[in-house]
Write an enzyme that holds these catalytic residues in place. Structure first.
Site, PDB file in Angstrom:
ATOM      1  N   THR A 426       0.733  -0.984   0.123  1.00  0.00           N
ATOM      2  CA  THR A 426       0.060   0.211  -0.057  1.00  0.00           C
ATOM      3  C   THR A 426       0.772   1.111   0.044  1.00  0.00           C
ATOM      4  O   THR A 426       0.576   2.214  -0.813  1.00  0.00           O
ATOM      5  CB  THR A 426      -0.985   0.052   1.291  1.00  0.00           C
ATOM      6  OG1 THR A 426      -1.493  -1.269   1.320  1.00  0.00           O
ATOM      7  CG2 THR A 426      -1.970   1.044   1.146  1.00  0.00           C
ATOM      8  N   ARG A 448       5.530  -7.593  -6.638  1.00  0.00           N
ATOM      9  CA  ARG A 448       5.357  -9.003  -6.821  1.00  0.00           C
ATOM     10  C   ARG A 448       4.290  -9.561  -7.314  1.00  0.00           C
ATOM     11  O   ARG A 448       3.102  -8.922  -6.946  1.00  0.00           O
ATOM     12  CB  ARG A 448       5.681  -9.858  -5.501  1.00  0.00           C
ATOM     13  CG  ARG A 448       7.383  -9.759  -5.318  1.00  0.00           C
ATOM     14  CD  ARG A 448       7.827 -10.419  -3.850  1.00  0.00           C
ATOM     15  NE  ARG A 448       7.091  -9.597  -2.758  1.00  0.00           N
ATOM     16  CZ  ARG A 448       6.790 -10.250  -1.690  1.00  0.00           C
ATOM     17  NH1 ARG A 448       7.536 -11.553  -1.424  1.00  0.00           N
ATOM     18  NH2 ARG A 448       6.460  -9.588  -0.639  1.00  0.00           N
TER      19      ARG A 448
END
Length: 974
Positions: A426, A448
């Site tokens: 985030t 990822r």
């Protein structure tokens, strides 16, 4: 379709027989460059009467009197165009020595007359020509098929359609790539010409030649009348447009017009666009008027204004055609250069209270991925779209932008997390939204790819959260572009090859094995390339199967794998605890080849780690070949290449190596690529994604990537493993901390996923916060400083945090050595909530860093392990089990001792004990085992028991996930 072999532009100019069924491209024998400038001819136009009052014979194709001086004058002007273009080529090729402009002529039939005139011009200028001869009665499909090939060929810079007018249909014109339409006949290029925008289009070569003749007429023609006869269509339109833009007045007529004679006699200049067998009597031409024949015709009689058999205007047209080819080549080269960004941010309208991640994601309409790609400087041919909102990006970008300086490299890491995670993804997304959408700086996030195990298990999605997400989040979290599926297929192919090989070796003689491994095909027996590689590794320098001795055959066909020392397991991308240990080979057809094995989750596969560390397709292929799958009974490592499967693995992975382009909620670019475990692997996104992004953002841009788990694990591996593999050096570490995690490290009670938080985490408690800051946060800042990289602390704010707690974290972080520390509200506000963090990162990145590795890879394996344990984790020492000591000796003997270390330990503590929070000291780190991922390129010691196959909880996330069969909308996905 019939293709013809056509001579090179540098072969003899004499005609040779055309051989059907082939195509040939001629390449220059000399290095002549490219470029473009415009040139104008100075040429006297025809006069209807000579100075003596007689009517001389005119050669209208020249548009000049048929006297040697005038013909020589015309030739001089053609030479000026040629010289001007040649000089431009030389200038351009000085900057790009390897480039060679190429003109492709696509024609129906095998008439070489068009080739000859263009070939002569090409020889003079330094241009290559290829000629494709279709059957004389070729179909529209034949033409389109060839055009598509030429469009996609980067070596072809211009296409000349030498076809009957009836064959140049709308479909053909729409197929022709406007950038290669050097005749300027496509609708787009014609529109550009009419609009006066020639920055991308082309002026038809014949139109350019006609205009030059008119502009260089003895008497100025500005304001005078030019009559265009014949030539309906694009050519007439182009000539008319150019003439009128030059200040002349145009009239149009056709050969069948009853008033043609009167129109000719009144005109100041006459341009015959489509001559055919028609001619204009000399008595029609008024004194001082110019007449231009665009195409050669046979002379009708001595007193007619016809054309001689000379090439005439065709030479000038061919000169301008080659000039357009060079212009196209120049534009192509310009297009290969770095392109400044023109990023259009998407507007956010944050709501209070903050809706669910899925609701927020669905409320924002992402830009089409091809539009995003164009905004960040990617070329259309570098994109492979997977639907509307995501695309693979080809690695050719790295070659195109190889001279482009890299941007700033930012790593997002975290303090030791709670089992809930602290929001590194985030923060990463919020930071790039702030950099690009609010500070107007080029930035790229590299994340990822999440495993579907956690998505359907406990954690849920991994696209960020709140108003700092990658969108569409459903696509991000589910399947994406199939990379993990490719890894699963490749991994399990290796597993199948292992068991099959053991079965066949156990049930066949050397001769039978050899005959099946090297079969006779049409009476010929030969080794495959991968088998020759195995022979060479065995020290057998033979390529003829018949020449091998029985001993060599035995060595070649027998891998002799020890079933108890096979390290390779099957994988599946699902949390399935009952696959942790299984028995295979129980069917009667497997003839008693029973053994125990197990499954890992797909992202734990060594192939995933290889994908993340490879820096090219060739590097990935070599790494796949080096993977060690087990040990022979004699103690030798057996690789994927020994199994003969490494080439097939590269084929399965050829698309997975390309990063996937997506975007954030505010329309900023994201690369999603690779997702290795952060315990038994290094827990970082791919080297290739980072390298591509660093080129694309430009020298003043920022690439923000994330390391898994806490800084002691993900960041340490990022520096010591990933940075060694990539050669990249970070500018700043953004260390993510949360008040709740700091309270836990300051002595708060344990938390568990799915359970309500104890009151210590929801009520203000400055004492717990301070304790966590002065232990775990301080230690993680010190770890970053071990590598010489400045730290900016990002406090990821939760709604239960108080201002006093946030201020205290920022204060202590600075006291502990952080360059800056700031609260981040991106979850509730998007990029605007991380603007201060973005500014702090920008300032920190502008200062010099002194990056250094923690250890030299030439140190003994044990000493490298000890260095990490003592300097990073805070251990007093390490203790190796007998098995671990034996393994380190074995790896040293096999030549693996210089590989970096990838510690496999719990992420919930700096120590090996998950319950020990803060910054534990006074412990000895136990090394239970030491294993190796030779293909990935690291040794991984096991600290305690590491699970590589998660299990599902009592109530997994999938209880809440559903699909509306009418709208096809997903619900409940985090």
């Amino acid at each position: 379709m019939k293709l013809a072999l056509i001579r090179s532009a540098y072969s003899s100019l004499r005609a040779h027989p055309v051989r059907p069924g082939s195509r040939f491209t001629g390449f220059s024998r000399r290095c002549l460059p490219i470029g473009i400038t415009s040139s104008r001819l100075s040429l006297r136009a025809a006069s209807a009467t000579s100075s003596t009052g007689t009517n001389p014979k005119l050669t209208g194709n020249f548009g000049v009197q048929s006297q040697k001086g005038d013909e020589s004058d015309y030739d001089n002007h053609v030479r000026k165009v040629v010289q001007c273009t040649r000089e431009a080529i030389v200038t351009l090729q000085k900057r790009n020595p390897a480039i060679q402009p190429l003109l492709a002529i696509l024609q129906a039939g095998e008439d070489d007359s068009t080739l000859e005139i263009n070939k002569k011009m090409a020889v003079k200028i330094g241009l290559n020509i290829t000629q494709i001869c279709l059957a004389k009665e070729c179909s529209e499909d034949d033409i389109v098929e060839e055009l598509l090939k030429l469009n996609d060929d980067p070596k072809v810079h211009g296409i000349y359609l030498h076809l009957p007018p009836g064959s140049i249909t709308s479909r053909v014109l729409n197929t022709l790539k406007p950038e290669k339409d050097i005749e300027g006949i496509s609708d787009l290029n014609m529109g550009r010409l009419i609009r006066g925008d020639l920055s991308k289009g082309f002026v038809p070569p014949l139109a350019s030649a006609v205009l030059d003749l008119l502009e260089n007429h003895d008497a100025p023609l500005e304001g005078k009348t030019v009559l265009l006869v014949g030539g309906e269509g694009p050519l007439q339109l182009a000539v008319q447009c150019l003439i009128e833009r030059s200040g002349m007045v145009t009239l149009k007529s056709h050969w069948s017009s009853k008033t043609l004679q009167a129109q000719v006699m009144q005109a100041d200049a006459v341009v015959l666009l489509d001559v055919g067998n028609m001619y204009v009597p000399p008595t029609w031409i008024r004194p001082g008027a110019a007449i231009i024949y665009s195409k050669p015709v046979l002379e009708k009689d001595e007193s007619a204004f016809g054309l001689s058999s000379k090439s005439g205007l065709e030479s000038l047209t061919a000169a301008y055609r080659t000039q357009n080819v060079v212009r196209s080549c120049s534009r192509w080269l310009k297009g290969q250069e770095y392109r400044p960004w023109h990023l259009r941010s998407l507007k956010l309208q944050p709501l209070t209270p903050v809706p669910s991640d899925l609701e927020i994601s669905r409320a924002q309409i992402p830009k089409p991925v091809d539009q995003l790609a164009e905004e960040i400087g990617l070329l259309p041919e570098e994109l492979e779209a997977y639907g509307r909102s995501k695309a693979k990006v080809r690695l050719s970008v790295l070659e195109r932008l190889q001279s482009q300086p890299n941007g700033k490299y930012i790593l997002v890491a975290g303090i030791t997390p709670t089992p809930l995670g602290e929001g590194k993804s985030t923060v990463t997304v919020g930071l790039v939204q702030a950099l690009s959408a609010h500070l107007k700086l080029n930035s790229f996030a590299c994340l990822r790819q999440p495993s579907q195990g956690p998505t359907f298990g406990v954690k849920g999605g991994a696209a960020g959260g709140g108003y700092a997400q990658v969108i569409p989040m459903e696509e991000f979290n589910l399947h994406l572009t199939g990379d993990i599926h490719a890894i699963t297929a490749a991994n399990n192919l290796v597993a199948a090859a292992i068991d099959a090989r053991m079965l066949h070796e156990a049930t066949q003689s050397d001769k039978a094995l050899f005959n099946r491994l090297v079969p006779s095909v049409n009476g010929v027996r030969k080794f495959s390339p991968i088998q020759i590689s195995r022979l060479q590794r065995l020290g057998i320098r033979k390529t003829d199967p018949a020449s091998l001795t029985p001993e060599e055959i035995n060595a070649f066909v027998r891998l002799d794998l020890d079933p108890s020392k096979i390290t390779w397991q099957r994988v599946v991308d699902t949390n399935d605890r009952f696959l942790r240990k299984i028995t295979v080979g129980q069917a009667s057809s497997e003839k008693g080849q029973i053994r125990e094995t197990g499954f890992d989750i797909a992202v734990a596969s060594e192939i995933m780690a290889i994908l993340a560390l490879a820096d090219s397709l060739e590097d990935m292929k070599n790494r796949l070949a080096r993977m060690v799958v087990g040990t022979s009974r004699s103690g030798q490592p057996i690789t994927a290449e020994d199994l003969g499967v490494s080439g097939a693995l590269a084929v399965l992975m050829k698309d997975a190596i390309k990063p996937t382009l997506m975007q954030t909620l505010e329309g900023t670019p994201v690369f999603v690529h690779a997702g290795p475990f952060a315990n038994i692997a290094h827990g970082n996104s791919s080297v290739l994604a980072d390298k591509l992004a660093l080129k694309l953002v430009g020298q003043d841009g920022f690439v923000v990537t994330e390391a898994g788990f806490g800084a002691d694990i993900g960041m340490e591996k990022f520096f010591n493993i990933k940075c060694r593999a990539s050669g990249l050096r970070p500018s700043v570490v953004v260390l993510v901390a949360t008040v709740r995690a700091l309270k836990m490290h300051g002595g708060g009670p344990n938390v568990s996923a799915g359970a309500p938080l104890p009151r210590e985490y929801t009520d203000e408690n400055l004492s717990l916060v301070a304790g966590g800051c002065r232990s775990n946060l301080k230690k993680q800042i010190q770890i970053a400083h071990l590598f010489g990289v400045p730290v900016v602390v990002a406090v990821n704010v939760f709604k239960t945090d108080t201002q006093a707690e946030i201020d205290l974290v920022c204060q202590i972080a600075k006291e502990c050595g952080a360059s800056d520390a700031l609260p981040c509200n991106h979850w509730a506000q998007g990029g605007r909530g991380s603007s201060e963090l973005a500014q702090a990162v920008k300032e920190a990145a502008s200062k010099p860093s002194d990056f250094q590795f923690l250890y030299n890879t030439e140190m003994p394996i044990v000493e490298k392990i000890r260095t990490i344990a003592q300097r990073v984790y805070g251990a007093d020492d390490i203790e190796l089990s007998p098995e671990a000591k034996s393994k380190t000796d074995y790896y040293h003997q096999q030549g693996y001792g210089s590989l970096p270390i990838c510690m496999a330990k719990t992420h919930l503590s700096l120590s090996h004990m998950p319950d020990k929070k803060g910054a534990p000291t006074g412990f000895v780190l136990p090394i239970r085992d030491v294993r190796a991922s030779i293909g990935a390129g690291f040794i991984y010691p096991l600290v305690g028991t590491m699970s590589t196959m998660p299990g599902l909880p009592t109530r997994p996330c999938f209880y809440d996930i559903d699909l509306d069969p009418v709208t096809e909308e997903i619900t409940g996905l985090f």
